[in-house]
Write a protein that holds these residues in place. Structure first.
Motif, PDB file in Angstrom:
ATOM      1  N   GLU A 125      -6.254   2.602  -7.438  1.00  0.00           N
ATOM      2  CA  GLU A 125      -7.077   1.386  -7.532  1.00  0.00           C
ATOM      3  C   GLU A 125      -6.489   0.238  -6.713  1.00  0.00           C
ATOM      4  O   GLU A 125      -7.191  -0.684  -6.330  1.00  0.00           O
ATOM      5  N   ASN A 126      -5.180   0.321  -6.469  1.00  0.00           N
ATOM      6  CA  ASN A 126      -4.519  -0.743  -5.704  1.00  0.00           C
ATOM      7  C   ASN A 126      -4.217  -0.296  -4.276  1.00  0.00           C
ATOM      8  O   ASN A 126      -3.198  -0.650  -3.704  1.00  0.00           O
ATOM      9  N   HIS A 127      -5.127   0.513  -3.762  1.00  0.00           N
ATOM     10  CA  HIS A 127      -5.218   0.798  -2.326  1.00  0.00           C
ATOM     11  C   HIS A 127      -4.094   1.675  -1.767  1.00  0.00           C
ATOM     12  O   HIS A 127      -3.719   1.516  -0.611  1.00  0.00           O
TER      13      HIS A 127
ATOM     14  N   ASP B  86       0.836  -1.207   0.000  1.00  0.00           N
ATOM     15  CA  ASP B  86       0.000   0.000   0.000  1.00  0.00           C
ATOM     16  C   ASP B  86       0.872   1.259   0.000  1.00  0.00           C
ATOM     17  O   ASP B  86       0.586   2.231  -0.707  1.00  0.00           O
TER      18      ASP B  86
ATOM     19  N   ARG C  83      -4.943   3.290   1.493  1.00  0.00           N
ATOM     20  CA  ARG C  83      -5.109   2.502   2.706  1.00  0.00           C
ATOM     21  C   ARG C  83      -3.870   2.579   3.592  1.00  0.00           C
ATOM     22  O   ARG C  83      -3.891   2.115   4.721  1.00  0.00           O
TER      23      ARG C  83
END
Ligand SMILES: [Fe+2]
Ligand SMILES: [Fe+2]
Length: 235
Positions: free
Chosen positions: A205-207, A148, A210
């Motif tokens: 889109e791939n976090h 992340d 987060r």
């Protein structure tokens, strides 16, 4: 302004940029679909656009030199960031192929910028070794923080670079000189900007968001990129 307000503003600006620039990129995708960088990969000596440089005033020559020098340095740094990320996450099934795909595009970008630097006889930055070490370190350290955080690094870098290429397109549009090499340069920068914004979207889109300390990491990376841009323009 309190530090938390600065962080909130930075996050808001990144969100706005993602909302606006990808649309601009999609709108311009028809003009970049001729793949000008591919044209550079098959350089034709009889093609004025890829083999000559326009007559410019000293001021215009300095401006063109700054544009190409900083872009070449940026593409060097991008390659080493992805190299650093791959050194840590290359074996990760989820993120390895994704990072490799973005790195492969950066390799193409750098090849094109190297050709442009030679074509327009621009002095490369003396900071290339620093860009390589700093890029690799940034990529590896954020990857060590987790996938992340690696994506948050990509998000921050590509936000600044997307904005930077957009500023250059505006500056080039105002250059009062017509020459096929300058038209092609604008096409190349448009294509590179669109690729960088795709990387930005991929990271989100791939976090990327987060990651813990996302706002702080974003602010640090974006500030570093902006300082590097100003330095590489000049030296
Ligand atoms: Fe790039
Ligand atoms: Fe990129």
């Amino acid at each position: 302004m309190p530090p938390l307000d600065i962080l909130a503003l930075a996050m808001l600006r990144a969100r706005n940029l993602r909302a606006l620039l990808p649309r601009a990129a999609r709108a311009s995708s028809s003009s970049s679909s001729s793949a000008p960088s591919s044209r550079y990969l098959k350089t034709d000596p009889s093609d004025a656009a890829t083999s000559s440089s326009p007559a410019l005033s000293n001021k215009q020559r300095t401006e063109l030199g700054e544009i190409i020098r900083v872009d070449q340095a940026g593409e060097i740094a991008a390659n080493w960031i992805y190299m650093g990320q791959m050194a840590v996450l290359g074996g990760d099934r989820a993120s390895g192929p994704l990072i490799q795909e973005m790195w492969d595009q950066e390799k193409k970008h750098l090849t094109v910028m190297d050709r442009l630097q030679a074509q327009h006889r621009v002095r490369p930055t003396v900071l290339a070794p620093v860009a390589k070490i700093a890029g690799f370190g940034l990529g590896a350290v954020t990857a060590l923080m987790g996938r992340d955080a690696a994506m948050a690094c990509t998000e921050a870098v590509e936000t600044v670079i997307g904005e930077h290429y957009d500023d250059q397109l505006k500056a080039l549009a105002e250059l009062p000189v017509k020459h096929p090499s300058l038209s092609l340069l604008r096409e190349v920068i448009t294509e590179l900007r669109d690729d960088e914004l795709e990387h930005l979207d991929t990271a989100v889109e791939n976090h990327s968001q987060r990651t813990p300390q996302h706002a702080l990491l974003t602010t640090i990376v974006e500030t570093g990129c902006k300082v590097a841009i100003e330095l590489c323009k000049r030296v």
